[in-house]
Design a protein around this motif. Structure first.
Motif, PDB file in Angstrom:
ATOM      1  N   ARG A 174       0.827  -1.209   0.000  1.00 49.37           N
ATOM      2  CA  ARG A 174       0.000   0.000   0.000  1.00 49.37           C
ATOM      3  C   ARG A 174       0.860   1.258   0.000  1.00 49.37           C
ATOM      4  N   ALA A 175       1.955   1.237   0.737  1.00 49.55           N
ATOM      5  CA  ALA A 175       2.847   2.398   0.774  1.00 49.55           C
ATOM      6  C   ALA A 175       3.500   2.623  -0.584  1.00 49.55           C
ATOM      7  N   CYS A 176       3.939   1.536  -1.239  1.00 52.25           N
ATOM      8  CA  CYS A 176       4.592   1.661  -2.545  1.00 52.25           C
ATOM      9  C   CYS A 176       3.612   2.171  -3.598  1.00 52.25           C
ATOM     10  N   ALA A 190       3.106  25.711  -4.702  1.00 49.52           N
ATOM     11  CA  ALA A 190       2.781  25.253  -3.347  1.00 49.52           C
ATOM     12  C   ALA A 190       2.327  23.795  -3.338  1.00 49.52           C
ATOM     13  N   VAL A 191       1.460  23.432  -4.287  1.00 49.48           N
ATOM     14  CA  VAL A 191       0.975  22.049  -4.353  1.00 49.48           C
ATOM     15  C   VAL A 191       2.110  21.108  -4.746  1.00 49.48           C
ATOM     16  N   LEU A 192       2.935  21.546  -5.693  1.00 47.06           N
ATOM     17  CA  LEU A 192       4.050  20.707  -6.136  1.00 47.06           C
ATOM     18  C   LEU A 192       5.055  20.489  -5.012  1.00 47.06           C
ATOM     19  N   ALA A 193       5.334  21.537  -4.243  1.00 48.43           N
ATOM     20  CA  ALA A 193       6.257  21.406  -3.118  1.00 48.43           C
ATOM     21  C   ALA A 193       5.713  20.433  -2.071  1.00 48.43           C
ATOM     22  N   THR A 194       4.403  20.482  -1.846  1.00 45.15           N
ATOM     23  CA  THR A 194       3.782  19.550  -0.901  1.00 45.15           C
ATOM     24  C   THR A 194       3.901  18.116  -1.387  1.00 45.15           C
ATOM     25  N   LEU A 195       3.659  17.902  -2.671  1.00 46.63           N
ATOM     26  CA  LEU A 195       3.787  16.561  -3.240  1.00 46.63           C
ATOM     27  C   LEU A 195       5.215  16.037  -3.099  1.00 46.63           C
ATOM     28  N   VAL A 196       6.183  16.876  -3.414  1.00 47.05           N
ATOM     29  CA  VAL A 196       7.595  16.467  -3.309  1.00 47.05           C
ATOM     30  C   VAL A 196       7.925  16.087  -1.875  1.00 47.05           C
ATOM     31  N   GLU A 197       7.461  16.868  -0.915  1.00 46.32           N
ATOM     32  CA  GLU A 197       7.753  16.589   0.491  1.00 46.32           C
ATOM     33  C   GLU A 197       7.089  15.294   0.952  1.00 46.32           C
ATOM     34  N   GLN A 198       5.848  15.068   0.529  1.00 47.74           N
ATOM     35  CA  GLN A 198       5.149  13.853   0.945  1.00 47.74           C
ATOM     36  C   GLN A 198       5.747  12.617   0.287  1.00 47.74           C
ATOM     37  N   ILE A 199       6.241  12.748  -0.921  1.00 48.88           N
ATOM     38  CA  ILE A 199       6.932  11.627  -1.570  1.00 48.88           C
ATOM     39  C   ILE A 199       8.192  11.267  -0.794  1.00 48.88           C
ATOM     40  N   LYS A 200       8.930  12.285  -0.350  1.00 52.65           N
ATOM     41  CA  LYS A 200      10.121  12.033   0.478  1.00 52.65           C
ATOM     42  C   LYS A 200       9.746  11.319   1.775  1.00 52.65           C
ATOM     43  N   THR A 201       8.647  11.750   2.388  1.00 54.90           N
ATOM     44  CA  THR A 201       8.208  11.125   3.639  1.00 54.90           C
ATOM     45  C   THR A 201       7.841   9.658   3.414  1.00 54.90           C
ATOM     46  N   LEU A 202       7.084   9.389   2.341  1.00 56.37           N
ATOM     47  CA  LEU A 202       6.701   8.011   2.051  1.00 56.37           C
ATOM     48  C   LEU A 202       7.908   7.167   1.684  1.00 56.37           C
ATOM     49  N   THR A 203       8.867   7.751   0.965  1.00 55.58           N
ATOM     50  CA  THR A 203      10.079   7.010   0.600  1.00 55.58           C
ATOM     51  C   THR A 203      10.847   6.580   1.840  1.00 55.58           C
ATOM     52  N   ALA A 204      10.958   7.488   2.810  1.00 58.13           N
ATOM     53  CA  ALA A 204      11.634   7.146   4.061  1.00 58.13           C
ATOM     54  C   ALA A 204      10.884   6.044   4.807  1.00 58.13           C
ATOM     55  N   GLN A 205       9.552   6.126   4.813  1.00 64.86           N
ATOM     56  CA  GLN A 205       8.748   5.100   5.469  1.00 64.86           C
ATOM     57  C   GLN A 205       8.935   3.749   4.784  1.00 64.86           C
ATOM     58  N   ILE A 206       8.937   3.739   3.437  1.00 66.13           N
ATOM     59  CA  ILE A 206       9.127   2.502   2.685  1.00 66.13           C
ATOM     60  C   ILE A 206      10.487   1.886   3.004  1.00 66.13           C
ATOM     61  N   GLY A 207      11.508   2.742   3.141  1.00 68.28           N
ATOM     62  CA  GLY A 207      12.839   2.252   3.495  1.00 68.28           C
ATOM     63  C   GLY A 207      12.846   1.538   4.835  1.00 68.28           C
ATOM     64  N   ARG A 208      12.142   2.104   5.813  1.00 68.31           N
ATOM     65  CA  ARG A 208      12.079   1.479   7.135  1.00 68.31           C
ATOM     66  C   ARG A 208      11.298   0.166   7.082  1.00 68.31           C
ATOM     67  N   GLN A 209      10.177   0.167   6.344  1.00 69.12           N
ATOM     68  CA  GLN A 209       9.379  -1.059   6.232  1.00 69.12           C
ATOM     69  C   GLN A 209      10.165  -2.157   5.525  1.00 69.12           C
ATOM     70  N   LEU A 210      10.901  -1.778   4.482  1.00 67.97           N
ATOM     71  CA  LEU A 210      11.699  -2.761   3.751  1.00 67.97           C
ATOM     72  C   LEU A 210      12.795  -3.346   4.631  1.00 67.97           C
ATOM     73  N   GLN A 211      13.433  -2.495   5.403  1.00 73.95           N
ATOM     74  CA  GLN A 211      14.527  -2.952   6.264  1.00 73.95           C
ATOM     75  C   GLN A 211      14.055  -3.986   7.287  1.00 73.95           C
TER      76      GLN A 211
END
Length: 421
Positions: A142-144, A251-272
């Motif tokens: 779901r995160a991916c 503003a919307v694009l910056a929010t999307l970029v930030e949330q993608i970074k947050t999800l990427t970090a979460q995916i990294g932790r879940q994968l580990q």
């Protein structure tokens, strides 16, 4: 390692089978007996109480097996939690199966529930029970998928911003490499119009870049030249009006970029923390997100794919063969898990830049006249055979044990230890 059997028993429990046509607000349920006669029908709401009523209804009529069109969601969780056998029959199959019962081909939820239940009764030998993945794998999937959707939105919004700027502020479009990069968004936040950009000199631009922490190697003088060389944008009162659109998109694009970074970090932790992470992170050029997507889309239930061919077919990288008399046609496989195919081909397409065996397979496919997407699917199919064996044996990919790779290296005159380094 041999996979556990997920075949159905010859006779269903109590000689009845059930079918559920899933919908957003309510679900049609049908139960048929051993002769294919409908013995009960119900419509349950998609609520907590409705799902409890669903289980009560199934148990009242002795149904221990249920056919449904989708493999996940609250309905599936409820059925599995009640220890019922779930069989997934894809919507494409159901569409074709309607012809068994008439030529009209109309879509009706109650009728589809009957088709599902009766197909579970008649086609048991070729159907397989749903083997769910672990909660960790489902959460990672779901995160991916959420991250992939956000990336799609980011690309679309970036294109929208780029098209807007070409009309009102062309100098900002090609100033930095990516329109959604941090420095590009920071620039558009500070300099939203041509009038504001006209204030800049190479010195002022250099000072601003230094304060922003610009990591690029392009000098302020070169960037300023790019800004001046571009067609001039809108100025005056109209520029201020257009700036509001620019600010909204940024503003919307910056929010999307930030949330993608947050999800990427979460995916990294879940994968580990996942038990199978060592298998997928060992693949060449897999990285974190690619490895996580491969793991999530393939899953961790070994019984789901008893052979590598079954995995390749579901991924849509094995060709579809149609034969009638002397006519034999091999074509693209449309019916597949498109999320899985996207994950596998994304990995395979990039693996050729780091693995000589993958590069050789791709080049030979191109030499045979295949276009790039076809050649990537050929390579993806070959990779799935390797991945399947690693996955079934719970072992990481090892270049030294990949005999096809070693042959390619030997033919090229490269010692294996040099490639591993």
């Amino acid at each position: 390692m041999k996979s556990a059997s997920n075949t159905l028993p010859e006779i269903p429990p109590n000689d009845v089978t059930a079918g559920i046509d899933w919908a957003r607000d309510d679900h049609a349920v049908c139960i048929v007996d051993a002769r294919g006669r409908e013995v009960a029908r119900a419509l349950v709401e998609h609520t907590a109480a409705g799902l409890r009523d669903l289980i009560t209804f199934l148990r009242r009529h002795g149904a221990g097996e249920v056919a449904i069109e989708r493999p996940d969601g609250p309905v599936i969780d409820t059925l599995l939690g009640a220890e019922l056998t779930v069989v997934v029959i894809s919507p494409n199959q159901v569409k074709n199966l309607r012809g068994r019962y008439g030529s009209a081909g109309n879509k009706d939820d109650r009728f589809d529930a009957f088709v599902l239940a009766d197909t579970l009764r008649t086609d048991r030998a070729r159907l397989r029970r749903l083997e769910p993945d672990t909660a960790e794998t489902v959460a990672l999937r779901r995160a991916c998928r959420a991250r992939k959707d956000l990336v799609t939105h980011r690309v679309a919004l970036g294109n929208q911003l780029r098209a807007h700027l070409r009309n009102v502020f062309p100098g900002a479009v090609g100033l930095f490499a990516d329109i959604d990069s941090g420095i590009s968004l920071a620039f558009l936040t500070r300099f939203t119009t041509q009038d504001q950009a006209d204030w800049l000199t190479p010195k002022r631009l250099g000072e601003w870049l230094a304060r922003t922490g610009y990591p690029g190697r392009t000098s302020p003088e070169v960037l300023h030249t790019r800004l001046r060389a571009a067609p001039r944008g809108v100025t005056g009162p109209d520029a201020d009006t257009q700036a509001n659109i620019t600010k909204a998109l940024v503003a919307v694009l910056a929010t999307l970029v930030e949330q993608i970074k947050t999800l990427t970090a979460q995916i990294g932790r879940q994968l580990q923390d996942h038990a199978d992470q060592h298998i997928f992170t060992s693949l060449p050029r897999s990285g974190t997100v690619r490895a996580a997507r491969l793991l999530a889309e393939i899953g961790d239930c070994r019984a789901k794919f008893p052979t590598p061919d079954s995995l390749a077919c579901l991924a849509g990288v094995a060709p579809s063969t149609r034969q009638s008399g002397k006519l034999r046609a091999v074509g693209f496989r449309w019916a597949c898990d498109k999320q899985l195919r996207d994950a596998v081909t994304d990995f395979a397409g990039d693996s050729r830049h780091a693995n000589p065996w993958a590069a050789d397979l791709y080049d030979r496919a191109i030499a045979r006249g295949h276009d790039h997407p076809h050649a990537v699917r050929v390579l993806a199919r070959a990779w799935l055979y390797v991945i399947w064996h690693c996955w079934q044996d719970h072992t990481a990919y090892d270049q030294a044990r990949h005999h096809a790779l070693q042959r390619v290296l030997a033919e090229a005159g490269n010692p294996p230890h040099r490639q591993a380094a």
